[in-house]
Design an enzyme around this catalytic site. Structure first.
Site: not given
Lengths: 343, 97
Positions: A165-166, A169, A180, A189, A262, A267
């Site tokens: 996931h990271e 990004h 974002y 995301e 958020d 998310h």
């Protein structure tokens, strides 16, 4: 962290400083680190724009470097493992090293894309960040993982889907660079979740029909076993407990979050395209859907919203089906999947 | 003097917040907060990291009378020496909840 204090106070405990000094390690201030990172990034960007780079790109091999933050909030503090170097006595270091290798391998083998920038940039991983830090993040240059608080999360460096996931990004930053915020942020995301799940399924040799489609289920604290950060199959059902509250993800445009928290629900609203991916992958298999999503990513703009994402993806689906790289039914399946979530 | 704290962001949607009298903080943290209140520009991050993904955003508001100081940090722009304060406030936010 930045050192604003006029005195020479340091957040690193003195015993850690002493140990590092004994080992011959000089601890840079975060201010120095940040300046160095910025300079390195500026130099890299200048190089990427230069003629020399276009003619002969520099040879980098996406080497992995794992640093131990020693429970401070300093990144690149102590190098504990590097590419082809010996294993560390610390199992967390070795796990994140192997997981980053699996992610790198998937992108290279199945998507013909090397590292975050497709030019083999080094993969920098920081572990043991902060005290009981129950989070992981990508900061534009590197990945950072906390040990968890052992209530909500255990060590975040231990899960392949979190590392994927990271790192994704980073890939998004160097491709579509989706802003974002709002729907483009939710797509950012979404892509991180897609490759988190896809790479986990690949490593576990799962098919779309047999995968659990959960993100982060392997890092949940002892009291939260069976729950997860997100469910791509059934958004809104990943968790419901006193520590985290209830999963707020919608699975349909009717329930799109329109608030400002958020970053405009990055998310939260990612549940909608996540559901679309699940439906398409179930119909044409995960690896084919992943390829379609990745080829689409390369065509998106930073401000792409859900509607323009659908348009872009259907266009690529048609092209790829004509070329035989995805099944002939893909465009129809994708269109129906988008429609089923109100798009 | 009052202190408000909000932490937003992370790998999933979450908001932690708390508010307290600065006088109720441990002595070393009181000193830090008063120093920040008096010299807020010294602690203000020079730039926001626009590429931070999944990181936390920390918002502090210190107010006394009509003067109000607002500061926002990310995980990579948190000033040195702030970790104990953030940890204290985060624990209080969890207990409040």
């Amino acid at each position: 962290m930045r050192n604003h204090c006029p005195c020479s106070c340091h957040i690193i405990p003195p015993f850690v400083v002493d140990k590092l000094k004994e080992a011959g390690v000089e601890i840079p201030s975060q201010k120095t680190n940040n300046r160095e990172f910025r300079e390195r990034r500026d130099a890299k960007n200048a190089l990427m724009r230069s003629e020399a780079f276009l003619v002969a790109p520099p040879v980098k091999k996406a080497d992995r470097f794992v640093y131990d933050s020693k429970t401070t909030e300093h990144q690149r503090l102590l190098l504990v493992r590097k590419e082809s170097g010996p294993a560390s006595p610390d199992a967390v270091v070795n796990t994140v090293y192997e997981n980053a290798g699996s992610v790198r391998e998937y992108f290279k083998t199945f998507l013909n894309y090397l590292s975050v920038d497709n030019h083999g940039a080094d993969l920098i991983l920081n572990v043991h960040f902060g005290k009981n830090y129950a989070n992981a993040f990508w900061d534009g240059d590197e990945m950072t993982f906390g040990d968890g608080d052992n209530q909500v999360f255990t060590n975040l460096a231990n899960a392949l889907d979190v590392t994927a996931h990271e790192l994704t990004h980073g890939v998004v930053q160097y491709t579509a660079n989706l802003t974002y915020k709002g729907q483009s942020g939710a797509l950012n995301e979404h892509y991180a979740d897609v490759f988190g799940s896809v790479i986990k399924q690949h490593a576990k040799k799962q098919k779309a029909a047999t995968a659990d489609w959960l993100i982060g289920d392997e890092i949940m604290g002892p009291a939260l076993t069976g729950q997860a950060l997100r469910s791509m199959k059934a958004p809104g059902t990943a968790y419901n407990n006193a520590l985290m509250g209830k999963d707020p993800q919608p699975d349909h445009m009717d329930n799109l979050y329109k608030g400002s928290a958020d970053n405009g629900g990055v998310h939260i609203n990612s549940g909608i395209p996540n559901k679309v991916f699940f439906l398409v992958a179930t119909a044409i298999e995960t690896d084919k859907a992943a390829l379609l999503w990745f080829e689409t990513l390369k065509t998106l703009k930073p401000t792409t919203n859900f509607k323009s994402f659908k348009t872009a993806l259907l266009k690529i689906a048609k092209k790829m089906a004509n070329a035989g790289s995805v099944p002939a039914t893909t465009e129809t399946v994708a269109k129906q999947s988008f429609e089923s979530v109100g798009l | 003097m009052k202190l408000s704290y909000v932490r937003e962001g992370g790998l999933f949607f979450q908001v932690s917040e708390t508010e307290m009298e600065v006088g109720d903080l441990p002595a070393d943290l009181q000193t830090l907060v008063r120093k920040v209140y008096e010299n807020s520009d010294d602690y203000r991050p020079r730039e926001k990291n626009v590429n931070l993904r999944d990181g936390y955003q920390y918002r502090l508001e210190i107010r006394e009378g009509r003067k109000k100081v607002n500061l926002t940090f990310g995980d990579t722009t948190l000033p040195d020496g702030f970790q104990p304060l953030i940890q204290y406030l985060q624990e209080k936010a969890i207990n409040d909840h």
